[in-house]
Design a protein around this motif. Structure first.
Motif, PDB file in Angstrom:
ATOM      1  N   VAL B  48      -4.901  -5.355  -2.878  1.00 27.17           N
ATOM      2  CA  VAL B  48      -5.520  -4.027  -2.780  1.00 27.17           C
ATOM      3  C   VAL B  48      -4.612  -2.992  -3.449  1.00 27.17           C
ATOM      4  N   ILE B  49      -3.333  -3.064  -3.127  1.00 29.82           N
ATOM      5  CA  ILE B  49      -2.386  -2.109  -3.730  1.00 29.82           C
ATOM      6  C   ILE B  49      -2.385  -2.254  -5.252  1.00 29.82           C
ATOM      7  N   GLY B  68      -1.390   4.203  -5.502  1.00 30.90           N
ATOM      8  CA  GLY B  68      -0.960   2.818  -5.290  1.00 30.90           C
ATOM      9  C   GLY B  68       0.543   2.736  -5.068  1.00 30.90           C
ATOM     10  N   MET B  69       1.274   3.537  -5.819  1.00 26.41           N
ATOM     11  CA  MET B  69       2.730   3.529  -5.671  1.00 26.41           C
ATOM     12  C   MET B  69       3.127   4.064  -4.303  1.00 26.41           C
ATOM     13  N   LYS B  70       2.460   5.128  -3.875  1.00 29.11           N
ATOM     14  CA  LYS B  70       2.749   5.683  -2.546  1.00 29.11           C
ATOM     15  C   LYS B  70       2.564   4.611  -1.468  1.00 29.11           C
ATOM     16  N   TRP B  71       1.491   3.861  -1.571  1.00 32.48           N
ATOM     17  CA  TRP B  71       1.231   2.823  -0.566  1.00 32.48           C
ATOM     18  C   TRP B  71       2.299   1.735  -0.601  1.00 32.48           C
ATOM     19  N   SER B  72       2.803   1.468  -1.808  1.00 34.17           N
ATOM     20  CA  SER B  72       3.775   0.380  -1.929  1.00 34.17           C
ATOM     21  C   SER B  72       5.133   0.760  -1.319  1.00 34.17           C
ATOM     22  N   PHE B  73       5.356   2.052  -1.059  1.00 38.60           N
ATOM     23  CA  PHE B  73       6.617   2.477  -0.436  1.00 38.60           C
ATOM     24  C   PHE B  73       6.672   2.187   1.059  1.00 38.60           C
ATOM     25  N   GLY B 208       7.333   8.818  14.297  1.00 36.37           N
ATOM     26  CA  GLY B 208       8.439   8.015  13.775  1.00 36.37           C
ATOM     27  C   GLY B 208       8.029   6.761  13.031  1.00 36.37           C
ATOM     28  N   GLY B 209       6.741   6.490  12.955  1.00 39.13           N
ATOM     29  CA  GLY B 209       6.280   5.282  12.272  1.00 39.13           C
ATOM     30  C   GLY B 209       5.952   5.550  10.806  1.00 39.13           C
ATOM     31  N   PRO B 210       6.012   4.530   9.963  1.00 40.58           N
ATOM     32  CA  PRO B 210       5.657   4.702   8.554  1.00 40.58           C
ATOM     33  C   PRO B 210       4.215   5.194   8.421  1.00 40.58           C
ATOM     34  N   THR B 211       4.012   6.202   7.582  1.00 38.14           N
ATOM     35  CA  THR B 211       2.694   6.848   7.521  1.00 38.14           C
ATOM     36  C   THR B 211       2.279   7.131   6.081  1.00 38.14           C
ATOM     37  N   VAL B 212       1.069   6.708   5.759  1.00 42.95           N
ATOM     38  CA  VAL B 212       0.498   7.044   4.459  1.00 42.95           C
ATOM     39  C   VAL B 212      -0.354   8.291   4.637  1.00 42.95           C
ATOM     40  N   ILE B 213      -0.052   9.327   3.861  1.00 43.40           N
ATOM     41  CA  ILE B 213      -0.856  10.553   3.940  1.00 43.40           C
ATOM     42  C   ILE B 213      -1.558  10.742   2.607  1.00 43.40           C
TER      43      ILE B 213
END
Ligand SMILES: Cc1cc2nc3c(=O)[nH]c(=O)nc-3n(C[C@H](O)[C@H](O)[C@H](O)COP(=O)(O)O)c2cc1C
Ligand code: FES
Lengths: 161, 440
Positions: B48-49, B68-73, B208-213
């Motif tokens: 998907v990424i 896509g790059m943001k998600w891969s972080f 505090g958790g990883p978050t995609v915005i």
């Protein structure tokens, strides 16, 4: 203080959305305000208690958000946008017109009969349909002074019912 | 009720379901809804990424960061839960596009958020909608309820074994809350002040958790990308600027409205053909190309491609897609003042350069426009603005400074025309109305 059944149901539902209680605060304050007209001291105390916060912490949040208020507004709050896109298409004139028409001289002032308040607001997301205003949550767009008159008249009638 | 317009040059991807009743879940399903999320479940995170990377989709919230790059972080392993957060705060003056998506195609936002969650292996997604958009929040609440009723959200979605919850959240009036870190603060029930970065939200975000915005339009584009394939989506746009975007045309145009055009569409054509040209037979003076925080372009600077890189090369930004068109009867000083009034009202007060800078600039511009300006003010305005740049926790300071510098640089003679107590050469209005600093 007691909340209405509807507000209680909303609160219970929202609590289940988040890992921390406090997260319900901002939207719940707005829902409470919608019921009460403004955020009363009792409501602030009650919400603080439910969320394990102090009343001061809740007030601190309230003072940040421009829709939240601790004083009454009119039954119908007329919010006229004068930001850039509305400015270009007569937003300031619309605001002036609404103020005159309703006899409200100052920002956020309330008309004598308490039916209306008039507020100058920032962009409401109607830029392509400027000038625009919201009366409570209803959008009114592509405004002219004549259209504003009609709209205000229809709310006045509603208030009399 | 936001009005729909159309133009033959439009390429309808995000807007393909507008006006078709797709807020109704059955209608959405008829129009290929919730197929992409099932494909994503089968494809798995990495595929998907990669598809989104191949699409060259860049964030529609303003900064244009590759999605896509943001998600891969987002780290693969995380002790804390991961989250997806959809940014529907839409408050940048000139921007009114997310509103149309939430109204006409709310399930596309939900489905996009679900696909983002699958991509980063998150099990909770939040959709934040600004407080003024109450009718849209209600549409979203119903849409989410419908999704649960069908078993598309919750436990074991589509029988895949994957659990995914989707929640709504509402704001209460604040532009700054659209800034990603302030958005998280707001969702956590606090004042919307920014957080220092690093750490970035992809690593340390909500609770505090990883978050995609991501912006609502960004997420609504994702199901289409999965359905048509990343490459095909990329081909619609220009290199490194995939697909289409919703451009909000406003100001002095014959046909203002929200139009979906390919990335890289020519700005001049956008104004004169799509937007129908300048209203009332007047001439073009200036264009703010990407929402109020982007530097102004003059009438001779508009023969450019509207993608992130070309607009940056022209000295401005594609921003949030709000194209504000200004005719030759408009006073730029007044326009600059109203812009600054906004930033001064919305500055959260956390950083001194932003809080004090916007206030000083507002005061100076107010006095200046009223005829009380001194020649040295002109350079002072620019100097003040330049000193805000890059000195704040979040880019709101820059958002206030950049357009101001642009106005002074490109329209200096209009500032000079206000000197020595001369009345505004354009003015038909009286004194500019003033908003209180904190509104209560
Ligand atoms: C002051 C300020 C206001 C912002 N407002 C919004 C907003 O209303 N909506 C939005 O999507 N992004 C907004 N942004 C951008 C967000 O910080 C963030 O970059 C964006 O939501 C990321 O999504 P994207 O990559 O899909 O664009 C704002 C940024 C700043 C500095
Ligand atoms: S500027 Fe008035 S609605 Fe956006």
């Amino acid at each position: 203080m007691n909340f209405s059944d509807q507000l209680e149901a909303r609160f219970a539902d929202m609590l289940g959305h988040y890992p921390t209680k406090r997260s319900v605060l901002v939207p719940f304050l707005l829902y409470t305000q919608d019921e009460l007209g403004y955020l009363t001291d009792e409501a602030i105390e009650e919400i603080a208690q439910r969320l394990d916060l102090t009343a001061l912490e809740v007030r601190n949040v309230i003072s940040y958000y421009s829709m939240l208020r601790t004083r009454p507004a009119g039954k119908y709050n007329v919010q006229v946008c004068t930001n850039i896109c509305c400015l270009l298409r007569g937003g300031e004139e619309i605001l002036e017109h609404a103020r005159k028409k309703l006899g409200v001289a100052v920002n956020k002032g309330i008309s004598e009969d308490g039916v209306f308040s008039v507020e100058e607001v920032e962009c409401i997301g109607a830029c392509s349909w400027a000038p625009a205003m919201q009366v409570n949550y209803d959008f009114h767009e592509n405004l002219t002074e004549a259209k504003v008159d009609e709209i205000l008249e229809s709310y006045r009638k509603k208030a009399q019912q | 009720m936001a009005y729909l317009v159309s133009h033959p040059d439009e390429v309808k991807v995000i807007s393909s379901r507008f006006g078709k009743g797709a807020a109704d879940i059955d209608r959405y399903l008829e129009l290929d809804g919730y197929k992409a999320v099932q494909m994503a479940l089968q494809m798995g995170s990495e595929a998907v990424i990669n598809e989104v990377k191949a699409s060259n989709l860049r964030g529609r919230g303003g900064a244009g960061f590759p999605t896509g790059m943001k998600w891969s972080f987002v780290p693969k392993e995380s002790a804390k839960p991961k989250y997806v957060l959809c940014n529907g705060d839409e408050s940048e003056p000139g921007t009114c596009k997310d509103r149309l998506i939430f109204e006409h195609d709310p399930h596309a936002v939900i489905e996009g958020a679900m696909i983002a969650a699958i991509a980063v292996n998150a099990h909770k997604a939040y959709i934040y909608i600004r407080g003024e958009y109450r009718y849209l929040l209600e549409i979203m609440q119903k849409s989410i309820a419908d999704v649960y009723a069908r078993g598309f959200a919750g436990k074991n979605i589509f029988g895949s074994g994957y659990d995914l919850d989707v929640y709504w959240h509402g704001g209460a009036g604040a532009y700054e809350v659209g800034e990603e870190s302030a958005l998280m603060e707001s969702l956590e029930g606090k004042r919307g002040v920014p957080r220092i970065r690093p750490p970035f939200p992809a690593v340390v975000g909500l609770w505090g958790g990883p978050t995609v915005i991501n912006n609502a339009e960004t997420l609504a584009s994702v199901p289409h990308i999965i359905m048509m394939g990343g490459q095909k989506y990329a081909d619609i746009g220009t290199p490194k600027n995939g697909g289409t975007r919703l451009f909000c045309l406003s100001g002095h145009l014959e046909k203002p409205g929200v139009y979906e055009l390919p990335m890289g569409y020519n700005l001049k054509k956008m104004i004169y053909e799509v937007g129908g040209g300048i209203s009332n037979g007047r001439k073009l003076k200036a264009v703010v190309p990407g929402g109020s925080s982007t530097p102004v372009l003059t009438a001779d600077e508009i023969d450019i491609a509207m993608d992130f890189d070309s607009v940056a090369k022209a000295g401005s930004m594609l921003g949030s897609g709000g194209v504000v068109v200004i005719d030759d009867a408009t006073c730029i000083v007044k326009f600059a003042l109203r812009t600054m009034q906004f930033y001064r009202h919305e500055s959260c007060g956390w950083c001194i350069p932003c809080r004090e800078g916007t206030d000083w600039l507002n005061k100076t511009l107010t006095r200046f426009h009223a005829g009380g300006g001194l020649a040295k003010d002109i350079d002072n305005i620019r100097y003040l603005a330049e000193n805000m740049l890059g000195r704040t926790f979040c880019p709101l300071g820059d958002a206030a400074a950049m357009p101001t510098i642009g106005f002074v640089k490109k329209f200096r003679e209009e500032f000079e025309a206000h000197l020595e107590g001369k009345p505004c050469p354009f003015e038909k209005h009286g004194a500019i109305s003033q908003l209180p600093v904190m509104s209560h």
